[in-house]
Design a protein around this motif. Structure first.
Motif, PDB file in Angstrom:
ATOM      1  N   LEU A   1       5.500   9.324  -7.519  1.00 19.37           N
ATOM      2  CA  LEU A   1       6.581   8.229  -6.430  1.00 19.37           C
ATOM      3  C   LEU A   1       7.067   7.520  -7.779  1.00 19.37           C
ATOM      4  O   LEU A   1       8.236   6.853  -7.681  1.00 19.37           O
ATOM      5  CB  LEU A   1       5.701   7.268  -6.326  1.00 19.37           C
ATOM      6  CG  LEU A   1       4.555   7.257  -4.786  1.00 19.37           C
ATOM      7  CD1 LEU A   1       3.358   6.074  -4.964  1.00 19.37           C
ATOM      8  CD2 LEU A   1       5.302   7.155  -3.981  1.00 19.37           C
TER       9      LEU A   1
ATOM     10  N   ASP B   1       1.053  -1.470   0.135  1.00 19.45           N
ATOM     11  CA  ASP B   1      -0.074  -0.417  -0.173  1.00 19.45           C
ATOM     12  C   ASP B   1       1.181   0.965  -0.417  1.00 19.45           C
ATOM     13  O   ASP B   1       2.451   0.859  -0.108  1.00 19.45           O
ATOM     14  CB  ASP B   1      -0.729  -0.227   1.165  1.00 19.45           C
ATOM     15  CG  ASP B   1      -1.779   1.277   1.369  1.00 19.45           C
ATOM     16  OD1 ASP B   1      -2.669   1.698   0.132  1.00 19.45           O
ATOM     17  OD2 ASP B   1      -1.716   1.662   2.571  1.00 19.45           O
ATOM     18  N   ILE B   2       0.510   2.480  -0.376  1.00 21.79           N
ATOM     19  CA  ILE B   2       0.984   3.630  -0.375  1.00 21.79           C
ATOM     20  C   ILE B   2       1.038   4.413   1.058  1.00 21.79           C
ATOM     21  O   ILE B   2       2.024   4.651   1.658  1.00 21.79           O
ATOM     22  CB  ILE B   2       0.475   4.608  -1.461  1.00 21.79           C
ATOM     23  CG1 ILE B   2       0.845   3.584  -2.736  1.00 21.79           C
ATOM     24  CG2 ILE B   2       0.982   5.963  -1.340  1.00 21.79           C
ATOM     25  CD1 ILE B   2       0.188   4.260  -3.938  1.00 21.79           C
TER      26      ILE B   2
ATOM     27  N   THR C   1      -1.521   3.362  -9.079  1.00 19.43           N
ATOM     28  CA  THR C   1      -2.515   4.157  -8.527  1.00 19.43           C
ATOM     29  C   THR C   1      -3.706   3.106  -8.896  1.00 19.43           C
ATOM     30  O   THR C   1      -4.408   3.211 -10.019  1.00 19.43           O
ATOM     31  CB  THR C   1      -2.287   5.152  -8.099  1.00 19.43           C
ATOM     32  OG1 THR C   1      -2.601   5.791  -9.088  1.00 19.43           O
ATOM     33  CG2 THR C   1      -0.783   6.007  -8.401  1.00 19.43           C
TER      34      THR C   1
ATOM     35  N   GLN D   1      -4.315   6.616  -4.945  1.00 16.51           N
ATOM     36  CA  GLN D   1      -4.229   7.716  -5.337  1.00 16.51           C
ATOM     37  C   GLN D   1      -4.453   7.818  -5.981  1.00 16.51           C
ATOM     38  O   GLN D   1      -4.828   6.791  -7.256  1.00 16.51           O
ATOM     39  CB  GLN D   1      -2.289   7.360  -4.957  1.00 16.51           C
ATOM     40  CG  GLN D   1      -1.934   6.935  -3.454  1.00 16.51           C
ATOM     41  CD  GLN D   1      -2.262   7.541  -2.202  1.00 16.51           C
ATOM     42  OE1 GLN D   1      -2.428   9.233  -3.077  1.00 16.51           O
ATOM     43  NE2 GLN D   1      -1.904   7.139  -1.308  1.00 16.51           N
TER      44      GLN D   1
ATOM     45  N   ILE E   1       4.672   0.029 -10.152  1.00 17.33           N
ATOM     46  CA  ILE E   1       4.228   1.017  -9.247  1.00 17.33           C
ATOM     47  C   ILE E   1       3.177   1.382 -10.130  1.00 17.33           C
ATOM     48  O   ILE E   1       2.688   1.859 -10.843  1.00 17.33           O
ATOM     49  CB  ILE E   1       4.899   2.599  -8.589  1.00 17.33           C
ATOM     50  CG1 ILE E   1       5.612   2.009  -7.605  1.00 17.33           C
ATOM     51  CG2 ILE E   1       4.394   3.800  -8.886  1.00 17.33           C
ATOM     52  CD1 ILE E   1       6.604   3.665  -7.969  1.00 17.33           C
TER      53      ILE E   1
ATOM     54  N   VAL F   1       4.005  -1.503  -5.621  1.00 18.48           N
ATOM     55  CA  VAL F   1       3.657  -0.998  -5.188  1.00 18.48           C
ATOM     56  C   VAL F   1       2.257  -0.589  -5.526  1.00 18.48           C
ATOM     57  O   VAL F   1       1.891  -0.129  -6.728  1.00 18.48           O
ATOM     58  CB  VAL F   1       4.307   0.192  -4.960  1.00 18.48           C
ATOM     59  CG1 VAL F   1       3.650   1.453  -4.380  1.00 18.48           C
ATOM     60  CG2 VAL F   1       5.597   0.266  -4.253  1.00 18.48           C
TER      61      VAL F   1
END
Length: 223
Positions: free
Chosen positions: A114, A8-9, A126, A106, A124, A102
């Motif tokens: 990021l 998670d971020i 979101t 977001q 990564i 990740v």
């Protein structure tokens, strides 16, 4: 055997101090007031956006986000926003031959920011980029594809029981609750949260994975 770890971020890798401080400044309230309200909605089990609605009832959050961006007070991330253990912790896991990803709730801009930090990870993503957010099961379908491993070979690490642990477990992933941030600390030792692992920081993970032979069953015995 765990072959991939997905993080998670917010309040897992990135501290939310700057985020909430910028909202407090934008809405014209003391930063302590904002922090207290975030804590209050956490304790009530509400979405953290409710803290903003308490300050300004009826707020259009998307419009406010755009206005902040236009005024130069929008999202920003640099290395000071990372928890101190992030780079070394991610690298240690990568050195074990694990795929490290990740994925969190977001914005697309946060994803770009990021990636700009050049973290030692393989991918990564979101929720805004995927068009689906946690705790929707479709988000975790995307997590499994991103990880490139079977669900039972993928460990999802997050700070929020409802958004992270419960839906990840429902998707068949191995789960880890990190004890930091308001959600992780508030629910960190709650026995009703079905986490396979509970950690205080990223530095805990490599040794746990090595000791357990990266086995989900053995990980469950470590909690």
């Amino acid at each position: 055997m765990v072959r991939a770890v997905v993080f998670d971020i917010g309040e897992t890798l990135v501290r939310d101090d700057r985020y909430w401080a910028s909202w407090a400044d934008w809405l014209g309230v003391p930063r302590h007031t904002m922090s207290a309200l975030v804590g209050a909605v956490t304790a009530l089990g509400l979405d953290n956006a409710e803290a903003l609605r308490m300050i300004r009832p009826g707020i259009d959050l998307q419009a406010a986000y755009r206005d902040r961006e236009d005024a130069g007070g929008g999202e920003y991330l640099d290395d000071t926003d990372l928890y101190p253990d992030v780079r070394d912790g991610l690298q240690a896991l990568r050195n074990m031959g694990l795929r490290i990803c990740v994925a969190g709730n977001q914005t697309a801009k946060a994803g770009d920011l990021l990636r700009g930090l050049r973290l030692p990870v393989d991918a990564i993503a979101t929720s805004a980029e995927w068009g689906v957010a946690k705790p929707d099961a479709a988000f975790f379908d995307r997590v499994i594809k991103l990880a490139g491993a079977a669900p039972e070979e993928t460990l999802y690490v997050g700070d929020h029981p409802v958004n992270d642990v419960v839906p990840a477990r429902a998707a068949g992933l191995v789960t880890c609750l990190i004890r930091r941030g308001p959600w992780g600390l508030f629910w960190g030792d709650d026995p009703t949260v079905p986490a396979d692992l509970r950690i205080n920081g990223l530095a805990d993970l490599p040794a746990l994975l090595e000791t357990a032979g990266r086995s989900p069953d053995a990980l469950g015995e470590e909690k």
